[in-house]
Motif scaffolding. Structure first.
Motif, PDB file in Angstrom:
ATOM      1  N   VAL A 191       0.842  -1.180   0.000  1.00  0.00           N
ATOM      2  CA  VAL A 191       0.000   0.000   0.000  1.00  0.00           C
ATOM      3  C   VAL A 191       0.881   1.235   0.000  1.00  0.00           C
ATOM      4  O   VAL A 191       1.690   1.425   0.911  1.00  0.00           O
ATOM      5  CB  VAL A 191      -0.929   0.025   1.238  1.00  0.00           C
ATOM      6  N   PRO A 192       0.800   2.092  -1.010  1.00  0.00           N
ATOM      7  CA  PRO A 192       1.693   3.239  -1.082  1.00  0.00           C
ATOM      8  C   PRO A 192       1.379   4.249   0.004  1.00  0.00           C
ATOM      9  O   PRO A 192       0.242   4.360   0.452  1.00  0.00           O
ATOM     10  CB  PRO A 192       1.375   3.827  -2.464  1.00  0.00           C
ATOM     11  N   ARG A 193       2.438   4.943   0.439  1.00  0.00           N
ATOM     12  CA  ARG A 193       2.203   6.005   1.410  1.00  0.00           C
ATOM     13  C   ARG A 193       1.327   7.063   0.746  1.00  0.00           C
ATOM     14  O   ARG A 193       1.663   7.601  -0.298  1.00  0.00           O
ATOM     15  CB  ARG A 193       3.530   6.621   1.855  1.00  0.00           C
ATOM     16  N   PRO A 194       0.159   7.370   1.354  1.00  0.00           N
ATOM     17  CA  PRO A 194      -0.785   8.248   0.674  1.00  0.00           C
ATOM     18  C   PRO A 194      -0.202   9.629   0.394  1.00  0.00           C
ATOM     19  O   PRO A 194       0.576  10.176   1.177  1.00  0.00           O
ATOM     20  CB  PRO A 194      -1.952   8.333   1.674  1.00  0.00           C
ATOM     21  N   LEU A 195      -0.586  10.191  -0.746  1.00  0.00           N
ATOM     22  CA  LEU A 195      -0.227  11.555  -1.074  1.00  0.00           C
ATOM     23  C   LEU A 195      -1.111  12.513  -0.286  1.00  0.00           C
ATOM     24  O   LEU A 195      -2.071  12.114   0.372  1.00  0.00           O
ATOM     25  CB  LEU A 195      -0.430  11.790  -2.572  1.00  0.00           C
ATOM     26  N   ALA A 196      -0.778  13.807  -0.359  1.00  0.00           N
ATOM     27  CA  ALA A 196      -1.641  14.808   0.250  1.00  0.00           C
ATOM     28  C   ALA A 196      -3.023  14.747  -0.393  1.00  0.00           C
ATOM     29  O   ALA A 196      -3.158  14.502  -1.595  1.00  0.00           O
ATOM     30  CB  ALA A 196      -1.033  16.202   0.062  1.00  0.00           C
ATOM     31  N   LEU A 197      -4.042  14.945   0.420  1.00  0.00           N
ATOM     32  CA  LEU A 197      -5.403  14.880  -0.106  1.00  0.00           C
ATOM     33  C   LEU A 197      -5.627  16.022  -1.101  1.00  0.00           C
ATOM     34  O   LEU A 197      -5.139  17.144  -0.901  1.00  0.00           O
ATOM     35  CB  LEU A 197      -6.413  14.975   1.035  1.00  0.00           C
ATOM     36  N   PRO A 198      -6.382  15.769  -2.173  1.00  0.00           N
ATOM     37  CA  PRO A 198      -6.567  16.771  -3.248  1.00  0.00           C
ATOM     38  C   PRO A 198      -7.620  17.817  -2.882  1.00  0.00           C
ATOM     39  O   PRO A 198      -8.663  17.936  -3.527  1.00  0.00           O
ATOM     40  CB  PRO A 198      -6.997  15.914  -4.440  1.00  0.00           C
ATOM     41  N   ILE A 203     -13.008  18.308  -9.059  1.00  0.00           N
ATOM     42  CA  ILE A 203     -13.646  17.013  -9.279  1.00  0.00           C
ATOM     43  C   ILE A 203     -13.646  16.200  -7.994  1.00  0.00           C
ATOM     44  O   ILE A 203     -14.580  15.412  -7.749  1.00  0.00           O
ATOM     45  CB  ILE A 203     -12.937  16.245 -10.414  1.00  0.00           C
ATOM     46  N   ALA A 204     -12.628  16.381  -7.139  1.00  0.00           N
ATOM     47  CA  ALA A 204     -12.614  15.655  -5.861  1.00  0.00           C
ATOM     48  C   ALA A 204     -13.823  16.043  -5.021  1.00  0.00           C
ATOM     49  O   ALA A 204     -14.438  15.184  -4.362  1.00  0.00           O
ATOM     50  CB  ALA A 204     -11.320  15.955  -5.108  1.00  0.00           C
ATOM     51  N   TRP A 205     -14.207  17.314  -5.071  1.00  0.00           N
ATOM     52  CA  TRP A 205     -15.361  17.748  -4.276  1.00  0.00           C
ATOM     53  C   TRP A 205     -16.674  17.312  -4.911  1.00  0.00           C
ATOM     54  O   TRP A 205     -17.685  17.167  -4.229  1.00  0.00           O
ATOM     55  CB  TRP A 205     -15.305  19.260  -4.061  1.00  0.00           C
ATOM     56  N   ARG A 206     -16.665  17.073  -6.229  1.00  0.00           N
ATOM     57  CA  ARG A 206     -17.852  16.447  -6.834  1.00  0.00           C
ATOM     58  C   ARG A 206     -18.011  15.015  -6.305  1.00  0.00           C
ATOM     59  O   ARG A 206     -19.126  14.563  -6.047  1.00  0.00           O
ATOM     60  CB  ARG A 206     -17.735  16.430  -8.363  1.00  0.00           C
ATOM     61  N   LEU A 207     -16.876  14.309  -6.174  1.00  0.00           N
ATOM     62  CA  LEU A 207     -16.931  12.959  -5.612  1.00  0.00           C
ATOM     63  C   LEU A 207     -17.426  12.994  -4.166  1.00  0.00           C
ATOM     64  O   LEU A 207     -18.223  12.146  -3.747  1.00  0.00           O
ATOM     65  CB  LEU A 207     -15.557  12.289  -5.672  1.00  0.00           C
ATOM     66  N   VAL A 208     -16.939  13.971  -3.414  1.00  0.00           N
ATOM     67  CA  VAL A 208     -17.419  14.125  -2.030  1.00  0.00           C
ATOM     68  C   VAL A 208     -18.920  14.382  -2.011  1.00  0.00           C
ATOM     69  O   VAL A 208     -19.658  13.797  -1.206  1.00  0.00           O
ATOM     70  CB  VAL A 208     -16.665  15.275  -1.326  1.00  0.00           C
ATOM     71  N   ALA A 209     -19.393  15.256  -2.912  1.00  0.00           N
ATOM     72  CA  ALA A 209     -20.826  15.568  -2.960  1.00  0.00           C
ATOM     73  C   ALA A 209     -21.646  14.326  -3.307  1.00  0.00           C
ATOM     74  O   ALA A 209     -22.689  14.062  -2.696  1.00  0.00           O
ATOM     75  CB  ALA A 209     -21.089  16.679  -3.973  1.00  0.00           C
ATOM     76  N   ALA A 210     -21.154  13.548  -4.281  1.00  0.00           N
ATOM     77  CA  ALA A 210     -21.868  12.332  -4.662  1.00  0.00           C
ATOM     78  C   ALA A 210     -21.947  11.370  -3.487  1.00  0.00           C
ATOM     79  O   ALA A 210     -23.005  10.780  -3.209  1.00  0.00           O
ATOM     80  CB  ALA A 210     -21.186  11.666  -5.853  1.00  0.00           C
ATOM     81  N   ALA A 325      -5.611   6.418  -3.791  1.00  0.00           N
ATOM     82  CA  ALA A 325      -5.749   6.438  -2.336  1.00  0.00           C
ATOM     83  C   ALA A 325      -6.059   7.846  -1.830  1.00  0.00           C
ATOM     84  O   ALA A 325      -6.857   8.027  -0.892  1.00  0.00           O
ATOM     85  CB  ALA A 325      -4.476   5.911  -1.679  1.00  0.00           C
ATOM     86  N   ALA A 326      -5.444   8.855  -2.438  1.00  0.00           N
ATOM     87  CA  ALA A 326      -5.681  10.237  -2.007  1.00  0.00           C
ATOM     88  C   ALA A 326      -7.113  10.667  -2.298  1.00  0.00           C
ATOM     89  O   ALA A 326      -7.788  11.256  -1.440  1.00  0.00           O
ATOM     90  CB  ALA A 326      -4.692  11.174  -2.702  1.00  0.00           C
ATOM     91  N   TYR A 327      -7.615  10.377  -3.501  1.00  0.00           N
ATOM     92  CA  TYR A 327      -8.997  10.719  -3.835  1.00  0.00           C
ATOM     93  C   TYR A 327      -9.981   9.931  -2.966  1.00  0.00           C
ATOM     94  O   TYR A 327     -11.003  10.468  -2.511  1.00  0.00           O
ATOM     95  CB  TYR A 327      -9.269  10.456  -5.317  1.00  0.00           C
ATOM     96  N   THR A 328      -9.666   8.659  -2.717  1.00  0.00           N
ATOM     97  CA  THR A 328     -10.543   7.850  -1.873  1.00  0.00           C
ATOM     98  C   THR A 328     -10.574   8.390  -0.450  1.00  0.00           C
ATOM     99  O   THR A 328     -11.639   8.464   0.179  1.00  0.00           O
ATOM    100  CB  THR A 328     -10.065   6.385  -1.864  1.00  0.00           C
ATOM    101  N   GLY A 329      -9.398   8.771   0.071  1.00  0.00           N
ATOM    102  CA  GLY A 329      -9.342   9.305   1.427  1.00  0.00           C
ATOM    103  C   GLY A 329     -10.186  10.548   1.597  1.00  0.00           C
ATOM    104  O   GLY A 329     -10.905  10.695   2.594  1.00  0.00           O
ATOM    105  N   LEU A 330     -10.114  11.462   0.621  1.00  0.00           N
ATOM    106  CA  LEU A 330     -10.920  12.674   0.721  1.00  0.00           C
ATOM    107  C   LEU A 330     -12.405  12.364   0.540  1.00  0.00           C
ATOM    108  O   LEU A 330     -13.249  12.879   1.287  1.00  0.00           O
ATOM    109  CB  LEU A 330     -10.471  13.696  -0.324  1.00  0.00           C
TER     110      LEU A 330
END
Length: 389
Positions: A191-198, A203-210, A325-330
């Protein structure tokens, strides 16, 4: 290495991740009556676990790297089982709420660690392995919703079903360790060390909204749909069966759409279609309340596919495992944290009004917003983000 026992372990471990939440929904009228508390306060019992699913999604990958996913998942199951037993026997609403916190931590960690386990051991068949644990989550939700009221009537108290679910979780904890013993001593290096959250990605906030509108509606329904129908004159047993129907429909529709979505139409088409079905079904709950079981089945047919379809969205926008992983985390962190307020706020709205009418219209609004957001997730927009990463 034979992986059959690991698949069984994934399914059994996932069984424990929803009964403490979904199984509580049919019992809420009894909890309120016994503890003489408000809808808003008892709504905290549903709010806390969902909030923990958000707060503990980002750190779960780090925990897996430190302990290994086998031990991390074992710890999550132990938290659910041990503190679930303690919660079921303590007196008073304050202790009940406080002990819901470690139960929620276990649920939140387990919810985020199962995908890590799939990534480590089933990289060649991730969709199949994800379907196995998703089926476990839905079966656990279905069985707990269906048996909560019968167990209460048979054993004499709303506490007894929660005690039973917790004891089963302890047994699942033991089975998890037995079935995964071939993994003993393994610490994740995959499992890669996660990057900073986007945070700055639109588009990341569209995913959050969904994810938010999907989860807020789902957990709002799980907390209050039985109470809605008890208020309409249904018996507690009949009203509680609505959640069992909803959960059973999730299993069937989720598996069917997961199979079809890889073979026909775009993800946007499936997500917008499911959201549209959810919107019409919520209108049905408001306008034609007598057909409660029909609407519960259609709502289950909405949320079963939507969960897996939405969980796949980070794969469409992330380039490589670290970005996924970063997009999933956010998406999970912000989405679950925001949707955790749904049961509490809907309960507060009910306390401030004369019935559940306003609450149901708020849920109709959530499904309408979900339809708009999902329809905006065009393949071109998702692909453009991936190319720019």
């Amino acid at each position: 290495m034979r992986r059959g026992p690991l698949l069984v372990a994934l399914f059994l471990g996932a069984l424990a991740l929803r009964p403490q939440l979904v199984g509580l929904g049919p019992l809420i009228p009894s909890v309120q009556l016994d503890l003489n508390t408000s809808h808003a306060v008892v709504g905290m019992l549903a709010t806390i676990p969902v909030l923990c699913m958000g707060l503990f999604a980002p750190p779960a990958a780090f925990l897996s790297q430190r302990l290994g996913s086998r031990h991390a998942l074992a710890a999550a199951l132990a938290l659910i089982g041990v503190f679930g037993i303690a919660r079921a026997v303590v007196p008073g609403v304050l202790l009940l709420i406080l002990l819901t916190i470690p139960v929620g931590v276990g649920m939140g960690l387990g919810n985020a660690l199962l995908p890590v386990a799939v990534k480590e051991r089933f990289a060649d068949r991730p969709v199949f392995a994800t379907g196995v644990y998703a089926a476990g989550i839905n079966v656990g939700a279905t069985v707990s919703a269906a048996t909560a009221i019968p167990l209460e009537h048979a054993l004499g108290s709303w506490r007894d079903p929660l005690l039973f679910f917790s004891a089963v979780t302890v047994a699942l904890f033991v089975l998890w360790l037995v079935l995964t013993r071939v993994e003993r001593g393994r610490v994740s290096a995959l499992v890669p060390r996660p990057l900073a959250l986007p945070w700055r990605s639109p588009i990341a906030w569209r995913l959050v909204a969904a994810f938010f509108f999907m989860s807020a509606t789902y957990y709002g329904l799980n907390a209050w749909l039985p109470d809605v129908y008890v208020e309409r004159g249904w018996s507690e047993g009949r009203a509680g069966a609505l959640l069992a129907v909803l959960s059973a429909a999730q299993i069937v529709a989720g598996l069917a759409v997961a199979w079809l979505a890889d073979r026909m139409w775009s993800r946007r088409t499936w997500m917008a279609g499911c959201a549209g079905l959810g919107f019409l079904s919520m209108l049905g709950v408001v306008l034609v309340p007598g057909a409660g079981f029909l609407w519960a089945a259609l709502l289950g047919a909405t949320w079963g596919p939507l969960f897996s379809l939405t969980m796949a969205l980070p794969l469409d926008v992330g380039h490589g495992p670290a970005e996924v992983a970063a997009y999933t985390g956010l998406m999970l962190g912000a989405g679950y944290s925001l949707s955790a307020t749904s049961p509490f706020l809907l309960g507060a709205i009910r306390d401030a009004s004369s019935g559940f009418g306003v609450v149901l219209w708020v849920l109709v609004g959530f499904t309408a917003a979900l339809l708009v957001v999902n329809a905006s997730l065009t393949p071109a927009r998702l692909a453009a983000v991936r190319r720019s990463n």
